[in-house]
Scaffold this motif. Sequence first.
Motif, PDB file in Angstrom:
ATOM      1  N   HIS A   1       0.840  -1.318   0.095  1.00  0.00           N
ATOM      2  CA  HIS A   1      -0.786  -0.164   0.388  1.00  0.00           C
ATOM      3  C   HIS A   1       0.650   1.227  -0.008  1.00  0.00           C
ATOM      4  O   HIS A   1       0.975   2.389  -0.442  1.00  0.00           O
ATOM      5  N   LEU A   2       2.589   1.355   0.510  1.00  0.00           N
ATOM      6  CA  LEU A   2       2.836   2.492   1.071  1.00  0.00           C
ATOM      7  C   LEU A   2       4.174   2.215  -0.037  1.00  0.00           C
ATOM      8  O   LEU A   2       5.324   2.285   0.570  1.00  0.00           O
TER       9      LEU A   2
ATOM     10  N   ARG B   1      -3.926   0.457   6.181  1.00  0.00           N
ATOM     11  CA  ARG B   1      -5.022   1.585   5.228  1.00  0.00           C
ATOM     12  C   ARG B   1      -5.045   2.859   5.379  1.00  0.00           C
ATOM     13  O   ARG B   1      -5.412   3.421   4.457  1.00  0.00           O
TER      14      ARG B   1
ATOM     15  N   ALA C   1      -1.936   4.645   4.203  1.00  0.00           N
ATOM     16  CA  ALA C   1      -1.717   4.970   2.566  1.00  0.00           C
ATOM     17  C   ALA C   1      -3.173   6.368   2.065  1.00  0.00           C
ATOM     18  O   ALA C   1      -2.370   6.185   1.598  1.00  0.00           O
ATOM     19  N   ASP C   2      -4.224   6.028   2.491  1.00  0.00           N
ATOM     20  CA  ASP C   2      -5.323   6.779   2.765  1.00  0.00           C
ATOM     21  C   ASP C   2      -4.826   8.083   2.925  1.00  0.00           C
ATOM     22  O   ASP C   2      -4.693   9.500   1.980  1.00  0.00           O
TER      23      ASP C   2
ATOM     24  N   TRP D   1      -1.494   9.034   3.225  1.00  0.00           N
ATOM     25  CA  TRP D   1      -0.804   9.670   2.021  1.00  0.00           C
ATOM     26  C   TRP D   1      -0.815   9.869   0.468  1.00  0.00           C
ATOM     27  O   TRP D   1      -0.180  10.665   0.043  1.00  0.00           O
ATOM     28  N   GLY D   2      -2.018   9.255   0.178  1.00  0.00           N
ATOM     29  CA  GLY D   2      -2.882   9.949  -1.081  1.00  0.00           C
ATOM     30  C   GLY D   2      -3.390  10.643  -0.782  1.00  0.00           C
ATOM     31  O   GLY D   2      -3.135  11.954  -2.020  1.00  0.00           O
ATOM     32  N   ASP D   3      -4.132  11.031   0.276  1.00  0.00           N
ATOM     33  CA  ASP D   3      -4.550  12.983   0.208  1.00  0.00           C
ATOM     34  C   ASP D   3      -3.367  14.018   0.505  1.00  0.00           C
ATOM     35  O   ASP D   3      -3.126  14.829  -0.472  1.00  0.00           O
TER      36      ASP D   3
ATOM     37  N   VAL E   1      -0.056  13.383  -1.168  1.00  0.00           N
ATOM     38  CA  VAL E   1       0.891  13.357  -2.123  1.00  0.00           C
ATOM     39  C   VAL E   1      -0.171  14.470  -3.442  1.00  0.00           C
ATOM     40  O   VAL E   1       0.612  15.492  -4.300  1.00  0.00           O
ATOM     41  N   ARG E   2      -1.688  13.522  -3.814  1.00  0.00           N
ATOM     42  CA  ARG E   2      -2.489  14.801  -4.593  1.00  0.00           C
ATOM     43  C   ARG E   2      -2.392  15.369  -4.532  1.00  0.00           C
ATOM     44  O   ARG E   2      -2.060  16.566  -5.363  1.00  0.00           O
TER      45      ARG E   2
END
Length: 498
Positions: free
Chosen positions: A403-404, A473, A476-477, A479-481, A483-484
């Motif tokens: 996930h990361l 999880r 990962a969510d 981290w996605g926020d 990065v995006r």
Amino acid sequence: MARELDRFSRGGDLVAVLGDWTAGDGPLYRKLADAVARAVDEGALSAGRRLPSERELAKLLAVSRATVVAAYEDLEVREVLERKQGSGTRISAAARAVPADGRVNGGRAAATFQRLIDGPGSVISLACAADAGVPEVADALAEVARYDLPGLLGDPGYQVRGLSALREAVADYYSNQGLPTSPDEIMITNGAHQALVLLSEVYLRGASTVAVEAPSWQPCLDVFRDAGAGVVPVPLDDEGIDERRLAAVLAEHRPSVLYLMPTFHNPAGVLMSDRRRRRVAELAARYDVAVIEDNAYAGCTLAREGAPEIPAPLSAYLPAGVESVVVESMKAVWGGLRIGWIRGPRGLLQRCARRKALADLGGPIIEQAIAARLFPRLPEIVKTGSVERAERCDQAERLIAEHLPGWTWRTPDGGSSLWLALPERDADVFAQIALRHGVEVIPGSTMDPTGAHDNYLRLPFMQDPEVLDELVRRLADAWGDLVRHGPGEEEPRARTIV
């Protein structure tokens, strides 16, 4: 005085005081304002304290500047803050005086201690790495009740040095490891943490300096800071503390104490090699520095093929004349048992015993009797626990790799956590994003006296498998926020652990 008043203008200390400020309902600005007001009521923020600028606090909390502006305006209406041109934002002079809040001045472990005080809370917290208790505790308790209790009840119960049966068991434990020890070289404490508190009170009088590994566990660093000592970091490598940097620090700073975690370092999980222990022993003798060896994680082994053999305690390598103590506990059995000890010279233990008598008049006897019953079973308890610990570590590594994938780490030699490096991101900022996803992260910057390791975080992996899965999880969510979108103020929908 100016330095004290401006303590929170640096921002990082204020973030630690705010804690889990995003919990609950309502807009972020209101939750931030409520958290600041609460800190004032508790005495963490006193009249005249200067706060960070709107822009700086927004960056630290990973929110928009508008959120901080709105929070400051709300606090100004409540008369919690005063804002004057040229003097910045400060806590109102009208704020009522309350006793000191109990935090260590300049300390970085506030979040960890507060989590212990508050309990689990509504987030998955990475503040503490603690295993569940082993079933053998119940068996030992039953044996104590059946066989030992009548004799124990005939004793007044004030045994500052500890129950003799337990001190004998601990002494045999070290003698079997190649460090000959007698019971009068052992003092039982309420966990390894109290042992460090007592040692700091004895060793760190006046202007003192402690050389420590970097990173290190921040509650231990706060113990030294609370005693008024300066803390000087020495980096680690895969064999333990860097011997060249250690030699330079000992020569330049002449510290009173060298504090090390040679057996499964927290948080890095490194086992100091036999060769490095010999070299550290040579340096300690050359510079005549007292050594505190913290082996609280010594029983937290990982059952892996080809796992390194654990050397004798570092103290066994030191030549005569070098003062050293070993601090250890029954963490591998159960942290809630609160049994730790100091192995050290008789004269030093006498001084520590006086401090312990002042603190609590002696530890609880029933728990010590349980520990004495458990000691013969320790090898089997550690062996069984090492299998489960390796399985959880493997699970955590698989989940993070999946996930990361950009995160990196060194598989630990032992211990209960992974020391994770984030790629090109500030872990302090990520901690604020993670908090809004329901995970309390302790950034690596709090574990380094210089604030370095700010792209690291510690992930304790001894969670239930389903919790560990949900934890990664959520990370990962978050981290996605980050990065995006970068830091933002939208709160994710609350989720529950299934």
